[in-house]
Design a protein around this motif. Structure first.
Motif, PDB file in Angstrom:
ATOM      1  N   ARG A 254       0.850  -1.186   0.000  1.00 45.23           N
ATOM      2  CA  ARG A 254       0.000   0.000   0.000  1.00 45.23           C
ATOM      3  C   ARG A 254       0.889   1.241   0.000  1.00 45.23           C
ATOM      4  NH1 ARG A 254      -4.435  -0.577   4.648  1.00 45.23           N
ATOM      5  NH2 ARG A 254      -2.561  -1.068   5.877  1.00 45.23           N
ATOM      6  N   ASP A 372      -5.842   4.533  -5.454  1.00 48.24           N
ATOM      7  CA  ASP A 372      -6.374   3.310  -4.797  1.00 48.24           C
ATOM      8  C   ASP A 372      -5.387   2.847  -3.713  1.00 48.24           C
ATOM      9  OD1 ASP A 372      -8.477   3.427  -6.552  1.00 48.24           O
ATOM     10  OD2 ASP A 372      -7.642   1.954  -7.956  1.00 48.24           O
ATOM     11  N   SER A 373      -5.945   2.259  -2.673  1.00 53.90           N
ATOM     12  CA  SER A 373      -5.155   1.687  -1.592  1.00 53.90           C
ATOM     13  C   SER A 373      -4.218   2.684  -0.916  1.00 53.90           C
ATOM     14  CB  SER A 373      -4.304   0.475  -2.112  1.00 53.90           C
ATOM     15  OG  SER A 373      -5.158  -0.493  -2.680  1.00 53.90           O
TER      16      SER A 373
END
Length: 378
Positions: A254, A372-373
């Motif tokens: 991440r 994202d993430s």
């Protein structure tokens, strides 16, 4: 001997009688005192000249000597605050981004948007030569080509001087107008700008003060009046901006987001401050830029992509596998894409396409911004 004395006495008496006789004919001695009053008025002009000297120093004479340079001085590291009336966006702040001998780059923030303006002083005129709305990143536009040509002030600074810029006609309508602002009351040069459009004419009035620049603006139209007046001047201050920096987390694949405040001062090189802040690692973050990495250039291009060129140390010092290298590139793309408000970042190494042992980017193939993430660590 006695006869000689008598003769001398007789001659003396005759001479006195002759002198008295000539004075009675011409009466010159009686008129000679009158010459003194005739000479006295000759001294009066000297006294009058002394009395007129203060008139030469009256403010009215100073106004005639106004120049564009005196009415709009260029400043550095200055923050101006304008109070507004009549519109929610009439209040705004102004910072000085960059300044050179002939040009100054100003950043205006009215709470809803940021506008960058570049003004130029040249040949007795003050012009707005660059206008960039919705510009939230800091970049030096001083050397860029003009995208507008609007005259704000023109010499001679005297009532009646007029000029035209497009559909806008400007006239100096006063050179000693008393103007009240929250910052104080001043004698100002008044410039009235009338713009014609299909929807009707509207008027802007700008007020400039010697050694202070713009102190007030009025925008007048049918049924409305909006004003912006100088409220405060702060000197030797920086413009503080919060920037988002993204770092990889190799443990769970991440990306961490950290917000950092950067203090920009006039003529700072933005990329240098950004890179310095990026290399300053938070506790839980892994590095994106290695210690030896240099940024050759970093800018937003006209095609809407950010162009960033790094030195080869970025590759040789990375020491990462394919997955971790992807996180590093994604973090870099997110950071610079976020700062310049775009979604594409073109990365090169010393002017060549990006190529490592794991990843190869084709020529002009950009990295895509992807949020994202993302883990917000703030």
């Amino acid at each position: 001997m006695k006869k000689l004395k008598i003769a001398l006495a007789f001659m003396t008496v005759m001479m006195l009688l002759a002198a008295c006789g000539s004075g009675g004919d011409k009466d010159v001695p009686a008129e000679s005192p009158a010459e003194t009053p005739q000479e006295e008025p000759a001294e009066a002009p000297a006294e009058e000249e002394n009395q007129e000297e203060p008139e030469a120093e009256e403010p009215a004479e100073e106004v005639k000597e106004y120049t564009v340079d005196r009415l709009y001085p260029f400043e550095s590291d200055t923050h101006r605050i304008y109070a507004g009336e009549g519109n929610e966006y009439a209040s705004y702040d102004v910072y000085v981004d960059f300044v050179s001998q002939e040009r100054i780059q100003l950043r205006e923030n009215n709470g809803g948007t940021e506008i960058v303006r570049v003004l130029e002083k040249k040949d007795g005129t003050l012009k707005e030569v660059i206008f960039e709305p919705e510009t939230y990143y800091k970049e030096n536009f001083l050397s860029k080509d003009a995208n507008t040509d609007r005259i704000l002030l023109m010499e001679p600074i005297m009532e009646g001087t007029s000029w035209k810029s497009g559909e806008e006609t400007s006239t100096i309508t006063a050179v000693s107008k008393e103007v009240a602002t929250p910052y104080g009351t001043f004698d100002a040069v008044e410039v009235t700008r009338v713009t014609k459009s299909d929807s009707g004419d509207y008027t802007n009035i700008d007020y400039y003060v010697e050694n202070m620049g713009l102190i007030k603006t009025l925008n007048i139209g049918e049924g409305y009046e909006v004003s912006s007046s100088l409220e405060k001047i702060e000197e030797n201050v920086s413009m503080n901006e919060v920037v988002n920096f993204y770092y990889p987390n190799a443990m769970d694949e991440r990306i961490f987001l950290y917000r950092k405040e950067i203090a920009f001062t006039t003529n700072d090189i933005p990329r240098m401050l950004l890179i310095e802040a990026y290399k300053d690692l938070p506790k839980e973050a892994a590095p994106v830029l290695t210690p030896g990495t240099k940024v050759n250039y970093l800018y937003l291009n006209q095609d809407g992509m950010v162009y960033v060129d790094l030195s080869r140390e970025f590759l040789t010092e990375m020491n990462a596998g394919a997955g971790y290298e992807s996180l590093i590139l994604q973090s870099l793309a997110n950071t610079f894409g976020d700062y310049y408000a775009t979604d594409k970042v073109l990365l090169t190494i010393d002017g060549e396409t990006y190529e490592s042992g794991h990843i190869l980017l084709r020529e002009f193939e950009p990295l895509e911004v992807n949020y994202d993430s993302i883990v917000d660590m703030n």
